[in-house]
Design a protein around this motif. Structure first.
Motif, PDB file in Angstrom:
ATOM      1  N   PRO A  29       7.266  22.462-103.722  1.00 53.48           N
ATOM      2  CA  PRO A  29       8.416  21.620-103.367  1.00 53.48           C
ATOM      3  C   PRO A  29       8.156  20.175-103.802  1.00 53.48           C
ATOM      4  O   PRO A  29       7.006  19.765-104.011  1.00 53.48           O
ATOM      5  CB  PRO A  29       8.511  21.737-101.848  1.00 53.48           C
ATOM      6  N   ILE A  30       9.199  19.409-103.906  1.00 48.09           N
ATOM      7  CA  ILE A  30       9.124  18.041-104.440  1.00 48.09           C
ATOM      8  C   ILE A  30       8.129  17.176-103.675  1.00 48.09           C
ATOM      9  O   ILE A  30       7.395  16.385-104.282  1.00 48.09           O
ATOM     10  CB  ILE A  30      10.528  17.378-104.495  1.00 48.09           C
ATOM     11  N   VAL A  31       8.047  17.319-102.372  1.00 52.30           N
ATOM     12  CA  VAL A  31       7.124  16.501-101.573  1.00 52.30           C
ATOM     13  C   VAL A  31       5.676  16.774-101.997  1.00 52.30           C
ATOM     14  O   VAL A  31       4.878  15.850-102.151  1.00 52.30           O
ATOM     15  CB  VAL A  31       7.325  16.761-100.065  1.00 52.30           C
ATOM     16  N   GLN A  32       5.357  18.036-102.213  1.00 51.83           N
ATOM     17  CA  GLN A  32       3.999  18.384-102.634  1.00 51.83           C
ATOM     18  C   GLN A  32       3.750  17.994-104.087  1.00 51.83           C
ATOM     19  O   GLN A  32       2.637  17.624-104.445  1.00 51.83           O
ATOM     20  CB  GLN A  32       3.732  19.866-102.397  1.00 51.83           C
ATOM     21  N   LEU A  33       4.780  18.076-104.929  1.00 51.47           N
ATOM     22  CA  LEU A  33       4.629  17.610-106.313  1.00 51.47           C
ATOM     23  C   LEU A  33       4.305  16.119-106.345  1.00 51.47           C
ATOM     24  O   LEU A  33       3.468  15.677-107.127  1.00 51.47           O
ATOM     25  CB  LEU A  33       5.903  17.877-107.120  1.00 51.47           C
ATOM     26  N   GLU A  34       4.951  15.358-105.499  1.00 52.11           N
ATOM     27  CA  GLU A  34       4.674  13.921-105.431  1.00 52.11           C
ATOM     28  C   GLU A  34       3.240  13.674-104.970  1.00 52.11           C
ATOM     29  O   GLU A  34       2.554  12.797-105.493  1.00 52.11           O
ATOM     30  CB  GLU A  34       5.673  13.233-104.503  1.00 52.11           C
ATOM     31  N   ALA A  35       2.783  14.443-104.006  1.00 52.01           N
ATOM     32  CA  ALA A  35       1.402  14.304-103.536  1.00 52.01           C
ATOM     33  C   ALA A  35       0.421  14.692-104.638  1.00 52.01           C
ATOM     34  O   ALA A  35      -0.611  14.037-104.835  1.00 52.01           O
ATOM     35  CB  ALA A  35       1.179  15.164-102.293  1.00 52.01           C
ATOM     36  N   LEU A  36       0.742  15.735-105.398  1.00 51.02           N
ATOM     37  CA  LEU A  36      -0.111  16.166-106.505  1.00 51.02           C
ATOM     38  C   LEU A  36      -0.156  15.092-107.591  1.00 51.02           C
ATOM     39  O   LEU A  36      -1.218  14.832-108.165  1.00 51.02           O
ATOM     40  CB  LEU A  36       0.397  17.486-107.088  1.00 51.02           C
ATOM     41  N   ALA A  37       0.967  14.452-107.855  1.00 47.87           N
ATOM     42  CA  ALA A  37       1.005  13.400-108.876  1.00 47.87           C
ATOM     43  C   ALA A  37       0.011  12.287-108.550  1.00 47.87           C
ATOM     44  O   ALA A  37      -0.632  11.734-109.446  1.00 47.87           O
ATOM     45  CB  ALA A  37       2.418  12.833-108.994  1.00 47.87           C
ATOM     46  N   GLU A  38      -0.137  11.987-107.284  1.00 45.85           N
ATOM     47  CA  GLU A  38      -1.103  10.967-106.869  1.00 45.85           C
ATOM     48  C   GLU A  38      -2.526  11.517-106.872  1.00 45.85           C
ATOM     49  O   GLU A  38      -3.452  10.882-107.364  1.00 45.85           O
ATOM     50  CB  GLU A  38      -0.740  10.446-105.480  1.00 45.85           C
ATOM     51  N   ALA A  39      -2.692  12.730-106.345  1.00 46.22           N
ATOM     52  CA  ALA A  39      -4.024  13.318-106.234  1.00 46.22           C
ATOM     53  C   ALA A  39      -4.653  13.582-107.594  1.00 46.22           C
ATOM     54  O   ALA A  39      -5.872  13.436-107.761  1.00 46.22           O
ATOM     55  CB  ALA A  39      -3.951  14.619-105.441  1.00 46.22           C
ATOM     56  N   LEU A  40      -3.849  13.947-108.578  1.00 47.64           N
ATOM     57  CA  LEU A  40      -4.421  14.308-109.881  1.00 47.64           C
ATOM     58  C   LEU A  40      -5.117  13.141-110.567  1.00 47.64           C
ATOM     59  O   LEU A  40      -5.934  13.350-111.463  1.00 47.64           O
ATOM     60  CB  LEU A  40      -3.384  14.960-110.790  1.00 47.64           C
ATOM     61  N   LEU A  41      -4.850  11.938-110.116  1.00 48.58           N
ATOM     62  CA  LEU A  41      -5.548  10.784-110.680  1.00 48.58           C
ATOM     63  C   LEU A  41      -7.044  10.832-110.385  1.00 48.58           C
ATOM     64  O   LEU A  41      -7.843  10.234-111.109  1.00 48.58           O
ATOM     65  CB  LEU A  41      -4.945   9.483-110.131  1.00 48.58           C
ATOM     66  N   ASP A  42      -7.417  11.566-109.342  1.00 47.64           N
ATOM     67  CA  ASP A  42      -8.824  11.694-108.970  1.00 47.64           C
ATOM     68  C   ASP A  42      -9.467  12.966-109.506  1.00 47.64           C
ATOM     69  O   ASP A  42     -10.667  13.159-109.340  1.00 47.64           O
ATOM     70  CB  ASP A  42      -8.972  11.672-107.446  1.00 47.64           C
ATOM     71  N   PHE A  43      -8.691  13.838-110.128  1.00 44.51           N
ATOM     72  CA  PHE A  43      -9.221  15.105-110.636  1.00 44.51           C
ATOM     73  C   PHE A  43     -10.054  14.859-111.888  1.00 44.51           C
ATOM     74  O   PHE A  43      -9.700  14.035-112.729  1.00 44.51           O
ATOM     75  CB  PHE A  43      -8.098  16.075-111.000  1.00 44.51           C
ATOM     76  N   SER A  44     -11.148  15.608-112.008  1.00 47.77           N
ATOM     77  CA  SER A  44     -11.962  15.523-113.216  1.00 47.77           C
ATOM     78  C   SER A  44     -12.168  16.890-113.859  1.00 47.77           C
ATOM     79  O   SER A  44     -12.621  16.976-114.996  1.00 47.77           O
ATOM     80  CB  SER A  44     -13.316  14.879-112.916  1.00 47.77           C
ATOM     81  N   GLU A  45     -11.853  17.952-113.115  1.00 48.55           N
ATOM     82  CA  GLU A  45     -11.971  19.300-113.677  1.00 48.55           C
ATOM     83  C   GLU A  45     -10.965  20.212-112.996  1.00 48.55           C
ATOM     84  O   GLU A  45     -10.403  19.876-111.948  1.00 48.55           O
ATOM     85  CB  GLU A  45     -13.391  19.836-113.532  1.00 48.55           C
ATOM     86  N   VAL A  46     -10.742  21.371-113.600  1.00 49.86           N
ATOM     87  CA  VAL A  46      -9.731  22.300-113.106  1.00 49.86           C
ATOM     88  C   VAL A  46     -10.021  22.728-111.674  1.00 49.86           C
ATOM     89  O   VAL A  46      -9.098  22.939-110.885  1.00 49.86           O
ATOM     90  CB  VAL A  46      -9.612  23.524-114.053  1.00 49.86           C
ATOM     91  N   SER A  47     -11.277  22.813-111.312  1.00 53.50           N
ATOM     92  CA  SER A  47     -11.612  23.221-109.937  1.00 53.50           C
ATOM     93  C   SER A  47     -11.050  22.238-108.907  1.00 53.50           C
ATOM     94  O   SER A  47     -10.752  22.636-107.774  1.00 53.50           O
ATOM     95  CB  SER A  47     -13.114  23.391-109.758  1.00 53.50           C
ATOM     96  N   ASP A  48     -10.886  20.985-109.285  1.00 50.27           N
ATOM     97  CA  ASP A  48     -10.265  20.014-108.368  1.00 50.27           C
ATOM     98  C   ASP A  48      -8.819  20.404-108.080  1.00 50.27           C
ATOM     99  O   ASP A  48      -8.352  20.311-106.942  1.00 50.27           O
ATOM    100  CB  ASP A  48     -10.314  18.605-108.959  1.00 50.27           C
ATOM    101  N   LEU A  49      -8.109  20.846-109.115  1.00 49.51           N
ATOM    102  CA  LEU A  49      -6.727  21.315-108.933  1.00 49.51           C
ATOM    103  C   LEU A  49      -6.705  22.568-108.065  1.00 49.51           C
ATOM    104  O   LEU A  49      -5.888  22.669-107.141  1.00 49.51           O
ATOM    105  CB  LEU A  49      -6.084  21.602-110.289  1.00 49.51           C
ATOM    106  N   VAL A  50      -7.590  23.502-108.329  1.00 51.03           N
ATOM    107  CA  VAL A  50      -7.660  24.739-107.542  1.00 51.03           C
ATOM    108  C   VAL A  50      -7.924  24.410-106.079  1.00 51.03           C
ATOM    109  O   VAL A  50      -7.242  24.927-105.186  1.00 51.03           O
ATOM    110  CB  VAL A  50      -8.747  25.678-108.102  1.00 51.03           C
TER     111      VAL A  50
END
Length: 55
Positions: A27-48
């Motif tokens: 949902p859009i609320v979680q997409l917005e949270a992901l947009a912010e969180a992905l700035l800290d991701f360095s590998e696919v496991s962070d997304l998982v």
């Protein structure tokens, strides 16, 4: 959503289609949270890990 998917691919490289599909179903609320969180991701496991925290 398409922008977030492009950002994930640019930051993490190739992302498995199953993970992209999970992102597309958020949902859009979680997409917005992901947009912010992905700035800290360095590998696919962070997304998982991030997606697993939603469940």
């Amino acid at each position: 959503m398409n922008l977030i998917v492009r950002q994930l691919k640019r930051r993490l490289g190739e992302v498995e289609p199953v993970l992209i599909e999970r992102v597309r179903r958020l949902p859009i609320v979680q997409l917005e949270a992901l947009a912010e969180a992905l700035l800290d991701f360095s590998e696919v496991s962070d997304l998982v890990d991030w997606l697993e925290q939603l469940q």
